[in-house]
Structure formats: C-alpha cells, structure tokens
Design a protein around this motif. Structure first.
Motif, short mmCIF file in Angstrom:
data_model
loop_
_atom_site.label_atom_id
_atom_site.label_comp_id
_atom_site.label_asym_id
_atom_site.label_seq_id
_atom_site.Cartn_x
_atom_site.Cartn_y
_atom_site.Cartn_z
N ASN A 169 -105.83 40.11 97.72
CA ASN A 169 -104.43 39.69 97.68
C ASN A 169 -104.31 38.21 97.35
N ALA A 170 -103.49 37.90 96.35
CA ALA A 170 -103.18 36.52 95.96
C ALA A 170 -104.41 35.62 95.95
N PRO A 171 -105.41 35.93 95.13
CA PRO A 171 -106.62 35.09 95.11
C PRO A 171 -106.31 33.68 94.62
N ALA A 172 -107.07 32.73 95.12
CA ALA A 172 -106.97 31.37 94.59
C ALA A 172 -107.35 31.39 93.11
N LEU A 173 -106.69 30.55 92.33
CA LEU A 173 -106.92 30.56 90.89
C LEU A 173 -108.39 30.30 90.55
N TRP A 187 -118.72 38.94 77.27
CA TRP A 187 -118.01 39.88 76.40
C TRP A 187 -116.80 39.18 75.77
N LEU A 188 -116.82 37.84 75.86
CA LEU A 188 -115.81 36.98 75.24
C LEU A 188 -114.42 37.19 75.83
N TRP A 189 -114.33 37.52 77.12
CA TRP A 189 -113.05 37.48 77.81
C TRP A 189 -112.61 36.02 77.89
N VAL A 190 -111.42 35.74 77.45
CA VAL A 190 -110.99 34.33 77.44
C VAL A 190 -109.57 34.13 77.94
N SER A 191 -108.71 35.14 77.87
CA SER A 191 -107.28 34.93 78.10
C SER A 191 -106.98 34.30 79.45
N ARG A 192 -107.54 34.84 80.52
CA ARG A 192 -107.24 34.31 81.85
C ARG A 192 -108.00 33.01 82.15
N ALA A 193 -109.10 32.78 81.44
CA ALA A 193 -109.86 31.55 81.66
C ALA A 193 -109.09 30.33 81.20
N VAL A 194 -108.24 30.48 80.19
CA VAL A 194 -107.54 29.33 79.61
C VAL A 194 -106.03 29.38 79.84
N MET A 195 -105.54 30.43 80.47
CA MET A 195 -104.11 30.56 80.70
C MET A 195 -103.58 29.43 81.58
N ASP A 201 -102.00 27.48 84.51
CA ASP A 201 -102.13 27.81 85.92
C ASP A 201 -100.92 28.54 86.47
N GLU A 202 -99.74 28.03 86.18
CA GLU A 202 -98.55 28.64 86.75
C GLU A 202 -98.29 30.03 86.18
N LYS A 203 -98.56 30.20 84.90
CA LYS A 203 -98.39 31.52 84.29
C LYS A 203 -99.36 32.51 84.92
N LEU A 204 -100.60 32.09 85.13
CA LEU A 204 -101.57 32.98 85.76
C LEU A 204 -101.18 33.27 87.20
N ARG A 205 -100.73 32.26 87.93
CA ARG A 205 -100.34 32.46 89.32
C ARG A 205 -99.21 33.48 89.44
N VAL A 206 -98.25 33.40 88.53
CA VAL A 206 -97.14 34.36 88.56
C VAL A 206 -97.64 35.79 88.41
N ILE A 207 -98.64 35.98 87.54
CA ILE A 207 -99.17 37.33 87.31
C ILE A 207 -99.93 37.83 88.52
#
Length: 205
Positions: free
Chosen positions: A50-54, A68-76, A78-84
C-alpha cells in the motif's frame, strides 16, 4: 494503449540510432480462466504493497525491469507517479521472501469494468522457479474478484522471450499488434548503459 493509428505500410522502416523499435502485442481475457495449480512456494509470499515510497517502488521497478528496458516509471515525474501508485483503484503487490521484495505486480482498475495488468516482473534469480505462476495466479484471482468483464496486458519483444507464451498459457489471447518507437534510455542516462545486453546500443556513424 488501445488508440487507433494508421497501420505502417509493408516494407523496411529505418529507425534512428538513438531510438528503439519494438513489436507490442496486446492480449486480453474476457472470462476467468480455469485455475492453474501453484508450484511449491519455496518461502515466497505475495503481499499487498500500500502506497509505497517512491524510492522503494522505483528500486523494485528497476530491479525487475531494467534489463528489459522498462523505463516509464523510472523517469516519470514524482507527483505524477505518486498520484498513480496512491490511487485506490491501483493495487500494487510484491513477491516476498524473507522480507526481500523479489517481484512486482500492479493491477490498474481505473477504467470501469476492466483491469490492466500494468506491470508484472520478477528478479532474475527467480526465473524458471515457478514464481511467475504464483504471482500470475494472484493477479488473475485478484482481478476477477472485481466486477470486470476484461483483463488485459501488453508485452513487447524487448521483454523476456518467454513472456508472451506465458501470458497465453495463463489465459490471455492476443488481439492487436503495434510498433512502438521510443528514445533508447541507455543513451540518455535514464537507464544504465549496460542494461539489456541482448538488445545492443547503436551509435551514430
């Protein structure tokens, strides 16, 4: 992801050296599949996160996805990621052993009547151990406990080579294929330069 775009014509299409091109396959299930038995757990458990720290979320995201070249959440942002990840309609689970997080499962229920298997990944030490089946069974059970009529996922050929077949064995059926072109994150410093050695970095002449 389900946007309609004009199909590419047949033939070869050049990709700039700083870009990556990948074939994306979209898959879905519209009814709950027959259950598949879990392999021996070997001390693994799946726990709601639940609600992990970024920083903690991104560390696990990189651990299971960077090669596997996952990148979207690594560079998103902070606030946009937190909302998700703090949205009550987004459920995050960690595959655990002895207090260590070794796998990531993220289910997105934000669109009514359906669930997206947004992220699903394991630490490479668990490949071939049956841990993927344990995590997928939790994903399927959790998704279909909700009033949904569709559970879907997309994968691409940059992912683990067994991923597509695994999703199909789990009950997902492919329904669309797309080409995605995006900037190579290893050339911009967003991912480490030696990530995904199976997919070489190109340099401009």
């Amino acid at each position: 992801m389900d946007t309609e775009q004009k199909p590419l014509p047949a033939g070869y299409h050049n990709v700039a050296p700083n870009m990556l091109a990948t074939i994306v396959t979209c898959l879905e299930m519209t009814t709950r599949p027959a259950p598949r038995p879990n392999p021996p757990s070997d001390g693994l458990t799946v726990e709601r996160w639940n609600a992990p720290a970024l920083a903690d979320y991104r560390a696990l995201y990189r651990r299971v996805g960077e090669d596997w070249l996952w990148v979207s959440r690594a560079v998103m942002d902070d606030e946009k990621l937190r909302v998700i990840i703090e949205d009550p309609a987004v459920e995050i689970y960690a595959l655990m052993r002895n207090g260590e997080k070794l796998g990531l499962l993220e289910l997105d229920f934000r669109e009514g009547g359906q669930c997206e298997l947004a992220f699903f990944g394991l630490d490479q030490s668990l490949f071939g151990s049956g841990a993927g089946r344990i995590l997928m069974n939790v994903a399927i059970d959790t998704a279909w406990e909700k009033p949904i009529s569709r559970f879907w996922v997309h994968t691409c050929h940059l992912d683990h080579p067994a991923a597509l077949a695994f999703y199909q064995r789990s009950g997902f059926k492919p329904y669309k294929r797309m080409v995605e072109i995006f900037e190579d994150p290893r050339q911009t410093g967003k991912l480490r330069p030696d990530a995904a050695p199976h997919f070489p970095v190109l340099t401009a002449e």
